[in-house]
Write an enzyme that holds these catalytic residues in place. Sequence first.
Site, PDB file in Angstrom:
ATOM      1  N   HIS A  77       4.177  -3.441   5.692  1.00 10.92           N
ATOM      2  CA  HIS A  77       3.587  -4.099   6.858  1.00 10.92           C
ATOM      3  C   HIS A  77       3.380  -5.594   6.634  1.00 10.92           C
ATOM      4  O   HIS A  77       3.015  -6.045   5.556  1.00 10.92           O
ATOM      5  CB  HIS A  77       2.315  -3.393   7.330  1.00 10.92           C
ATOM      6  CG  HIS A  77       1.137  -3.430   6.389  1.00 10.92           C
ATOM      7  ND1 HIS A  77       0.184  -4.412   6.438  1.00 10.92           N
ATOM      8  CD2 HIS A  77       0.746  -2.573   5.425  1.00 10.92           C
ATOM      9  CE1 HIS A  77      -0.759  -4.148   5.536  1.00 10.92           C
ATOM     10  NE2 HIS A  77      -0.434  -3.049   4.901  1.00 10.92           N
ATOM     11  N   ASP A 180      -1.902  -7.254   0.122  1.00  7.98           N
ATOM     12  CA  ASP A 180      -1.809  -6.131   1.058  1.00  7.98           C
ATOM     13  C   ASP A 180      -1.319  -6.689   2.394  1.00  7.98           C
ATOM     14  O   ASP A 180      -2.100  -7.253   3.138  1.00  7.98           O
ATOM     15  CB  ASP A 180      -3.186  -5.468   1.189  1.00  7.98           C
ATOM     16  CG  ASP A 180      -3.216  -4.348   2.209  1.00  7.98           C
ATOM     17  OD1 ASP A 180      -2.145  -3.909   2.651  1.00  7.98           O
ATOM     18  OD2 ASP A 180      -4.328  -3.911   2.554  1.00  7.98           O
ATOM     19  N   GLU A 210      -0.476  -2.616  11.048  1.00  8.49           N
ATOM     20  CA  GLU A 210      -0.825  -1.493  10.163  1.00  8.49           C
ATOM     21  C   GLU A 210      -2.333  -1.422   9.974  1.00  8.49           C
ATOM     22  O   GLU A 210      -2.925  -0.348   9.953  1.00  8.49           O
ATOM     23  CB  GLU A 210      -0.113  -1.647   8.814  1.00  8.49           C
ATOM     24  CG  GLU A 210      -0.217  -0.427   7.898  1.00  8.49           C
ATOM     25  CD  GLU A 210      -1.443  -0.426   6.989  1.00  8.49           C
ATOM     26  OE1 GLU A 210      -1.657   0.585   6.310  1.00  8.49           O
ATOM     27  OE2 GLU A 210      -2.215  -1.408   6.981  1.00  8.49           O
ATOM     28  N   GLU A 211      -2.938  -2.590   9.821  1.00  5.19           N
ATOM     29  CA  GLU A 211      -4.367  -2.624   9.497  1.00  5.19           C
ATOM     30  C   GLU A 211      -5.246  -2.130  10.654  1.00  5.19           C
ATOM     31  O   GLU A 211      -6.416  -1.837  10.473  1.00  5.19           O
ATOM     32  CB  GLU A 211      -4.789  -4.040   9.073  1.00  5.19           C
ATOM     33  CG  GLU A 211      -4.094  -4.551   7.794  1.00  5.19           C
ATOM     34  CD  GLU A 211      -4.519  -3.828   6.524  1.00  5.19           C
ATOM     35  OE1 GLU A 211      -5.385  -2.945   6.599  1.00  5.19           O
ATOM     36  OE2 GLU A 211      -3.955  -4.143   5.457  1.00  5.19           O
ATOM     37  N   ASP A 233       3.393   0.037  -0.135  1.00  5.46           N
ATOM     38  CA  ASP A 233       2.114  -0.608   0.184  1.00  5.46           C
ATOM     39  C   ASP A 233       1.220  -0.598  -1.060  1.00  5.46           C
ATOM     40  O   ASP A 233       1.506   0.116  -2.022  1.00  5.46           O
ATOM     41  CB  ASP A 233       1.432   0.147   1.341  1.00  5.46           C
ATOM     42  CG  ASP A 233       0.439  -0.703   2.125  1.00  5.46           C
ATOM     43  OD1 ASP A 233       0.001  -1.748   1.601  1.00  5.46           O
ATOM     44  OD2 ASP A 233       0.097  -0.313   3.258  1.00  5.46           O
ATOM     45  N   HIS A 319      -8.344  -5.908   0.231  1.00  4.48           N
ATOM     46  CA  HIS A 319      -9.048  -6.448   1.409  1.00  4.48           C
ATOM     47  C   HIS A 319     -10.052  -7.548   1.060  1.00  4.48           C
ATOM     48  O   HIS A 319     -10.854  -7.941   1.901  1.00  4.48           O
ATOM     49  CB  HIS A 319      -9.685  -5.347   2.268  1.00  4.48           C
ATOM     50  CG  HIS A 319      -8.654  -4.546   3.016  1.00  4.48           C
ATOM     51  ND1 HIS A 319      -8.960  -3.640   4.007  1.00  4.48           N
ATOM     52  CD2 HIS A 319      -7.291  -4.528   2.914  1.00  4.48           C
ATOM     53  CE1 HIS A 319      -7.833  -3.106   4.479  1.00  4.48           C
ATOM     54  NE2 HIS A 319      -6.814  -3.629   3.815  1.00  4.48           N
TER      55      HIS A 319
HETATM   56 CO    CO Z   1      -4.713  -2.891   4.056  1.00  3.49          CO
HETATM   57 ZN    ZN Z   2      -1.645  -2.161   3.348  1.00  3.71          ZN
END
Ligand code: CO
Ligand code: ZN
Length: 347
Positions: A77, A180, A210-211, A233, A319
């Site tokens: 992503h 990420d 995606e998030e 990922d 994150h």
């Molecule tokens: Co993420």
């Molecule tokens: Zn991810």
Amino acid sequence: MGAPPVSATRMRNAMKQLIQQLTETFGPSGYEDAVRDLVRSEIAGLADSVTVDPMGNLIAIRKGRGRGGRKVALAAHMDEIGLIVSHIDARGFARVTNVGGVRPLYAAGNRVRFTNGAIGAIGVESRRDNPNHIPTLTDLYVDFGVSRAADVPVRVGDVGGFVGAFVELSGNRLMSKSMDDRIGVAILIETMRRLKNSPHEIAFMFTVQEELGLRGAGPAAFTFEPEIVLAVDVTATGDTPNGTRMAVALGDGAAIKAKDTGLLVDPRLRDLLVKRATDARIPYQLEVLEGGRTDAAEMQLTRGGAIAGCISIPCRYVHAPCEVVDLGDVEACVNLLVATLSKPIEL
Ligand code: CO
Ligand code: ZN
């Protein structure tokens, strides 16, 4: 005679440069445009077709050569987590809510950049009544250094991404915001470069949103109609002080997923990945992630269903704007993809 072999060091440096460019690009969910432009230029000439679907997924398809090929979709992503302005108070502080899995504790004290380039500091309301209070999203505000609502450079609905420059740490470890999943994006690009011959028709899908709940991958897979799907990922690690209890450690190789919150990996595919890693002497580790999902969860459920798996990149502080990965793990993921895709897949 062909071109002289590219040295491992030069390859590593090129990869680091690509990772830096990708991670430092602005791209919260729904605002993946700059990342998509960068990917498109990096993969120029490497695919038989490149399309962008209505949601913004970039899909590069390579036709298979030879026999025994299957339709395989790979997804990484392009989007990152971010903040969105919910309202602005009279004293000129912008209040925000999350775009994706923002952790208030990780967000506080950082910087956020909005689509128009405005940068603000993320502050937290103090709770004198309860010093042990853990900050929530509603405690956060963005301070642009102004004193009146009229001077705030953003409006309700404006989206921002965290600021966190790329830094090379010692021991081939890399730190940046948005590892990420730009690290997955980098791995897919590098796989496209290194995979010379494959019997499979492969869709390299650079997905959006995606998030926000794996929103782009499902529609992208629906269009391609894959038999086999693999997400690439990040995953958490269990190797930090009092960290998550899990078997994955930074530097121990590509993580072959067995299960996460959204997917039980098809054991046939998991075993094939393990075999390919073992045969090619690629360092790997097995992964069970108790909190988290990837695009594979949605791709598995497209149309009549697909055989689904996931190759994960171990990542610390997922994150936070200081996500850390190991370049050796990144190379192991590329090697595992190339080793798996250059041969027929018999399950
Ligand atoms: Co993420
Ligand atoms: Zn991810």
